[in-house]
Write a protein that holds these residues in place. Structure first.
Motif, PDB file in Angstrom:
ATOM      1  N   VAL A  33       1.140  -1.209   0.235  1.00  0.00           N
ATOM      2  CA  VAL A  33       0.105  -0.069   0.154  1.00  0.00           C
ATOM      3  C   VAL A  33       1.048   1.025   0.153  1.00  0.00           C
ATOM      4  CG1 VAL A  33      -2.241   1.301   1.101  1.00  0.00           C
ATOM      5  CG2 VAL A  33      -1.673  -1.204   1.645  1.00  0.00           C
ATOM      6  N   LYS A  34       0.375   1.821  -1.183  1.00  0.00           N
ATOM      7  CA  LYS A  34       1.318   3.678  -1.019  1.00  0.00           C
ATOM      8  C   LYS A  34       0.703   4.218  -0.122  1.00  0.00           C
ATOM      9  CE  LYS A  34      -1.454   5.550  -4.591  1.00  0.00           C
ATOM     10  NZ  LYS A  34      -2.211   5.837  -5.122  1.00  0.00           N
ATOM     11  N   LEU A  35       2.574   4.830   0.724  1.00  0.00           N
ATOM     12  CA  LEU A  35       2.177   6.082   1.208  1.00  0.00           C
ATOM     13  C   LEU A  35       1.592   7.166   0.337  1.00  0.00           C
ATOM     14  CD1 LEU A  35       5.638   6.014   2.925  1.00  0.00           C
ATOM     15  CD2 LEU A  35       3.916   5.805   3.655  1.00  0.00           C
ATOM     16  N   TYR A 361      -6.275   4.241   4.881  1.00  0.00           N
ATOM     17  CA  TYR A 361      -7.073   4.909   4.829  1.00  0.00           C
ATOM     18  C   TYR A 361      -6.481   5.348   4.000  1.00  0.00           C
ATOM     19  CZ  TYR A 361     -10.339   9.277   5.008  1.00  0.00           C
ATOM     20  OH  TYR A 361     -11.418   9.813   5.139  1.00  0.00           O
ATOM     21  N   ASN A 362      -8.506   5.656   2.341  1.00  0.00           N
ATOM     22  CA  ASN A 362      -8.694   5.993   1.346  1.00  0.00           C
ATOM     23  C   ASN A 362      -7.648   5.321   0.328  1.00  0.00           C
ATOM     24  OD1 ASN A 362     -10.620   7.056   2.460  1.00  0.00           O
ATOM     25  ND2 ASN A 362     -10.435   9.425   0.951  1.00  0.00           N
ATOM     26  N   GLY A 363      -6.969   3.888   0.790  1.00  0.00           N
ATOM     27  CA  GLY A 363      -5.712   3.778  -0.112  1.00  0.00           C
ATOM     28  C   GLY A 363      -4.811   4.080  -0.060  1.00  0.00           C
ATOM     29  N   TYR A 364      -4.411   4.678   1.478  1.00  0.00           N
ATOM     30  CA  TYR A 364      -2.773   5.226   1.394  1.00  0.00           C
ATOM     31  C   TYR A 364      -2.424   4.387   2.922  1.00  0.00           C
ATOM     32  CZ  TYR A 364      -3.383   8.511  -1.991  1.00  0.00           C
ATOM     33  OH  TYR A 364      -3.274   9.736  -3.167  1.00  0.00           O
ATOM     34  N   LEU A 365      -1.636   4.075   2.898  1.00  0.00           N
ATOM     35  CA  LEU A 365      -1.092   3.580   3.874  1.00  0.00           C
ATOM     36  C   LEU A 365      -1.039   4.209   5.070  1.00  0.00           C
ATOM     37  CD1 LEU A 365      -0.018   1.040   6.112  1.00  0.00           C
ATOM     38  CD2 LEU A 365       2.275   1.498   4.724  1.00  0.00           C
ATOM     39  N   ILE A 366      -0.546   4.469   6.572  1.00  0.00           N
ATOM     40  CA  ILE A 366      -0.370   5.190   7.673  1.00  0.00           C
ATOM     41  C   ILE A 366       0.416   4.454   8.389  1.00  0.00           C
ATOM     42  CG2 ILE A 366      -0.253   6.683   9.692  1.00  0.00           C
ATOM     43  CD1 ILE A 366      -3.357   7.695   8.604  1.00  0.00           C
ATOM     44  N   PRO A 367       1.484   4.081   8.347  1.00  0.00           N
ATOM     45  CA  PRO A 367       2.556   3.392   9.046  1.00  0.00           C
ATOM     46  C   PRO A 367       2.537   3.525  10.777  1.00  0.00           C
ATOM     47  CG  PRO A 367       4.208   4.176   7.627  1.00  0.00           C
ATOM     48  CD  PRO A 367       2.896   5.184   7.578  1.00  0.00           C
ATOM     49  N   ARG A 368       1.900   2.262  11.368  1.00  0.00           N
ATOM     50  CA  ARG A 368       2.788   1.811  12.790  1.00  0.00           C
ATOM     51  C   ARG A 368       3.697   3.670  13.418  1.00  0.00           C
ATOM     52  NH1 ARG A 368       5.027  -0.803  16.357  1.00  0.00           N
ATOM     53  NH2 ARG A 368       5.899  -2.194  14.856  1.00  0.00           N
ATOM     54  N   GLY A 369       3.807   3.917  14.231  1.00  0.00           N
ATOM     55  CA  GLY A 369       4.433   4.949  14.391  1.00  0.00           C
ATOM     56  C   GLY A 369       4.640   6.243  14.137  1.00  0.00           C
TER      57      GLY A 369
END
Length: 476
Positions: A33-35, A361-369
């Motif tokens: 999943v892209k940032l 969220y909405n096709g984007y990655l929010i990485p842990r941390g």
């Protein structure tokens, strides 16, 4: 925005320190999943200088225009995802709040106290939140009206005929109201003065560079924080000796017992008392300062507010009878002015959360941390939700805003539990101010400072005089 070389260097050092402390704990994002789009800026520093060397609103607006309503950046050494849509803010703060935790620098937790409710989630947070909310419920706030009114009258009387920095005066006023809320007006004067003296030392050090070396603001603040804890311990001890539990916030915290009949420790109580003082002061003081400026800059609106308040003032025999809770609930125009000031100034431009797991969220990655920042100001100033958003127009609140577009006190389980107290303070101050006094802003009429909350230039120096005194300029 003006910023001296020393402050910029401080941010650079803080960014480097934050990077060194966190670089081994930040996970690489998943590749599937892209940032979100955006720029991470320089190594270590990120885009800290761009954010803190200009009006932050320009930084946020420029980013949103280029990348859309979700974008990435790096600030103070932390990778961040910024969110500028109502749906995204609700996702983080309400519907999926369990995926994001409140996050503060360790220095802030140390200054306020690790047990303060806004540093926590889960059962402990909910227990403390219910206690604070119950002590600030309308039935309890009713009893504070006479004491807050007396505080307002005394402050305005001392200000009469003098030039005062409005923001500083309002900070002292908000602190005094905080003391009333916590101790119910029964605190001995020597305790009140010592709490005030040490609290303002802590307040000065709160946003300073966190180096605990003798002579620094941070070191002085740490020592003052210890004195605050000692004084609060003495006050609690004296109350226990008397054997009477008051119904103010301190009494509520001291008398509380959990599901297993366990009471809060003195450290837990003290941390939450100091936390409430912090939460109750700068934000309310900033809003009050902006309201005075907006009214000063809009003479017709000021006259309309004066007419509303003079109607109440006349009903009370022009000061012979005290203001009542019910009367504050009937200040319709004044309430719209408060709401529009909260929207226009957007004192809290954003809030910090941290993803506790990888979130899509909405096709984007929010990485842990990663830090997550819902941008309240961008939402409040979006013309899609508020027509002509740069115009101060209280009439827009004749109808309720679209859902999730107005977040002056946050939302969800970490929304501000003291919003009704803040409004009550403002209602009472505005009533006495416009009914009895006139004021004129001294010096620059424009410009903004960030301390870290947005306030007019130089804290809005203003001269106040009783309405019966006519100034040489005839200004009001």
């Amino acid at each position: 925005m003006e910023m001296c070389y020393e402050v910029i260097c401080t941010f650079l050092l803080l960014a480097l320190l934050a990077y060194l402390l966190t670089r081994n704990h930040t996970r690489r994002p998943q590749a599937k999943v892209k940032l979100p789009p955006g720029s991470m800026g320089w190594p270590y520093i990120g885009e800290t200088l761009q954010l803190y060397s200009q009006d932050p609103n320009i930084f946020f607006a420029t980013k949103q225009k280029r990348y859309g309503e979700i974008f990435k950046t790096q600030v103070l050494g932390y990778p961040c995802v910024m969110l500028a849509s109502p749906e995204a803010a609700r996702f983080v703060l309400v519907t999926q709040a369990h995926l994001f935790k409140p996050t503060y620098p360790r220095s802030k937790e140390r200054m306020i106290g690790p047990w303060a409710l806004f540093f926590h989630q889960g059962d402990y947070h909910m227990r403390l939140r219910k206690l604070v909310q119950s002590s600030l419920a309308p039935e309890n706030l009713r009893g504070l009206v006479p004491d807050i009114e007396a505080t307002v009258i005394s402050m305005l009387d001392s200000w009469d005929g003098h030039v005062v920095k409005t923001f500083h005066a309002m900070k002292k006023f908000s602190f005094d109201v905080g003391i009333l809320t916590i101790f119910g007006g029964r605190l001995e004067e020597h305790y009140k003065q010592e709490l005030k003296r040490n609290y303002f030392i802590v307040d000065k050090g709160y946003n300073s560079f966190p180096i605990n070396i003798p002579g620094t603001l941070f070191h002085k603040a740490i020592k003052a924080r210890k004195r605050l804890r000692q004084m609060l311990g003495e006050i609690m001890s004296e109350r226990r000796k008397k054997g009477v539990m008051e119904k103010d916030l301190l009494g509520c915290l001291m008398d509380s017992s959990g599901d297993k009949d366990e009471h809060l420790s003195d450290d837990q109580i003290a941390d939450n008392i100091i936390g409430v003082l912090f939460a109750a002061q700068d934000t309310t003081a900033s809003v009050l300062t902006w309201i005075l400026k907006y009214l000063h800059d809009n003479p017709k609106l000021l006259e309309a507010v004066k007419a509303e308040q003079m109607g109440i003032h006349g009903t009370n025999g022009y000061g012979k009878q005290p203001l009542t809770w019910t009367q504050t609930r009937g200040m319709v125009l004044t309430h719209r002015i408060i709401l529009e000031s909260l929207r226009m100034a957007s004192i809290i431009s954003f809030t910090f959360r941290e993803a506790v797991v990888d979130v899509e969220y909405n096709g984007y990655l929010i990485p842990r941390g990663w830090k997550v920042m819902p941008l309240f100001r961008n939402i409040h100033h979006n013309p899609e939700f508020f027509r002509d958003p740069q115009k101060f127009d209280p009439s827009r609140f004749k109808t309720a805003p679209k859902p999730n577009t107005f977040w002056p006190f946050g939302n969800g389980v970490h929304s501000c539990p003291g919003n009704e107290l803040a409004k009550l303070e403002i209602f009472i101050l505005i009533h006495h101010l416009v009914a009895k006094y006139r004021w004129e802003v001294e010096g620059p009429q424009s410009g903004i400072e960030y301390s870290p909350f947005l306030v007019p230039k130089h804290g809005l120096p203003a001269k106040l005089w009783r309405a019966s005194v006519i100034s040489s300029s005839g200004a009001a």
